[in-house]
Design a protein around this motif. Structure first.
Motif: not given
Length: 322
Positions: A9-17, A37-41, A313-319
């Motif tokens: 998922v790209e842009s899962a948060h507005e800032e770095s996760i 949790g991200a730097l977007d609070e 990069d604000k993304s989540i990857s699942l494997y």
């Protein structure tokens, strides 16, 4: 053992996760949820395997979220922010349950006791590990990190800066890692310092005990190495290398056969513990990987392994892990 990419998922948060953890399946919820949790609070909850949002983001922090831990019962989680507060919240609703303050300095890593009766926090510049009970959320104690024997005095006067913390699976040992590479081990029953583990001189940002051997501790360091310790007997069992830069996060697979790591070299690596070597490198992210987390076993019809990673990069990857 291998990883296979399932979903990103790209842009899962507005800032770095910077943080990720799985809330285990609970009586009221048959599946584990991924928390980020991200730097977007904000803290967000995601449904596996399609990584759809499980609800609106939890927004109680005044600064970026740097660490998350889920209670083993699956209903609650704790998130740490750069505003020096730990916020305990209901995983499903996002509602606040308790707010814990850890003066005089910020908190970094947090981890619940395997039985869920205590929360441990790496106390940053306080040079200590702080503990709270999880019934009334009252402080239990603060464990200071002693200077290793023969260590040179700290000329800055700042003392230890504690970054990471981990409980052994039987709850008998507690370990923490510091900015200067110090790893301290405590008797978690008597709340007494036992000894230091040697081998690092750079920040130890992440650590996890083996799910199958309560004495085995895996640690990740800015020197790009992963160490395997016998935390009780104070021995270095082995070391693994392969990352090109800082190792920011480490987690052990539920079967105890592998560990996964995330690095500032932008990769996720899977390591075979018995062979003590990297067996796979995943390059899904375009920036440093701050957290990796294996999904805990349990839940309706869940027999397959999952690993999640999050990044600047604000993304989540699942494997898939098999």
């Amino acid at each position: 053992m291998k990883l296979a990419g399932l979903k990103s998922v790209e842009s899962a948060h507005e800032e770095s996760i910077w943080a990720a953890a799985w809330a285990p399946a609970a009586d009221h919820r048959p599946e584990a949820l991924l928390l980020t949790g991200a730097l977007d609070e904000t803290v967000r909850a995601w449904i596996s395997d399609d990584l759809t949002a499980a609800g609106p983001p939890a927004q109680a922090h005044a600064l970026g979220v740097v660490s998350i831990a889920a209670h083993p019962a699956g209903a609650l989680a704790a998130a740490v922010s750069l505003d020096s507060f730990i916020r305990v919240f209901d995983v499903d609703s996002g509602a606040s349950v308790a707010t814990l303050e850890a003066p005089p300095s910020e908190v970094w890593g947090v981890q619940f006791h395997p039985k869920g009766n205590a929360l441990a926090a790496a106390g940053g510049g306080s040079g200590s590990v702080k503990l709270w009970d999880t019934e009334k959320w009252q402080p239990i104690t603060s464990l200071t990190v002693p200077r290793p024997e023969g260590a040179r005095p700290d000329k800055t006067g700042s003392g230890k800066f504690v970054l990471s913390v981990a409980w052994s699976r039987d709850g008998k040992l507690l370990a923490c890692g510091s900015m200067d590479g110090t790893i301290a081990v405590y008797d978690a029953i008597r709340m007494k310092f036992l000894h230091h583990l040697e081998g690092y001189h750079m920040p130890v940002r992440s650590m996890v005990f083996s799910p199958v051997d309560p004495h085995v501790l895996f640690t990740a360091c800015d020197d790009s190495h992963i160490h395997i310790y016998d935390a009780k007997e104070k021995g270095l069992i082995g070391a693994m290398s392969g990352h090109a830069s800082w190792v920011l996060s480490i987690d052990a697979s539920p079967d105890g056969m592998a560990v996964a790591t995330g690095s500032s070299d932008r990769t996720v690596r899977l390591w075979d513990i018995n062979m003590r070597t990297s067996v796979q490198t995943m390059s899904n992210h375009s920036d440093q990987v701050w957290a990796v987390a294996f999904r805990p076993p349990g839940g309706t019809g869940v027999r397959v392994g999952r690993l999640a990673s999050v990044s600047d990069d604000k993304s989540i990857s699942l494997y898939d892990y098999s």
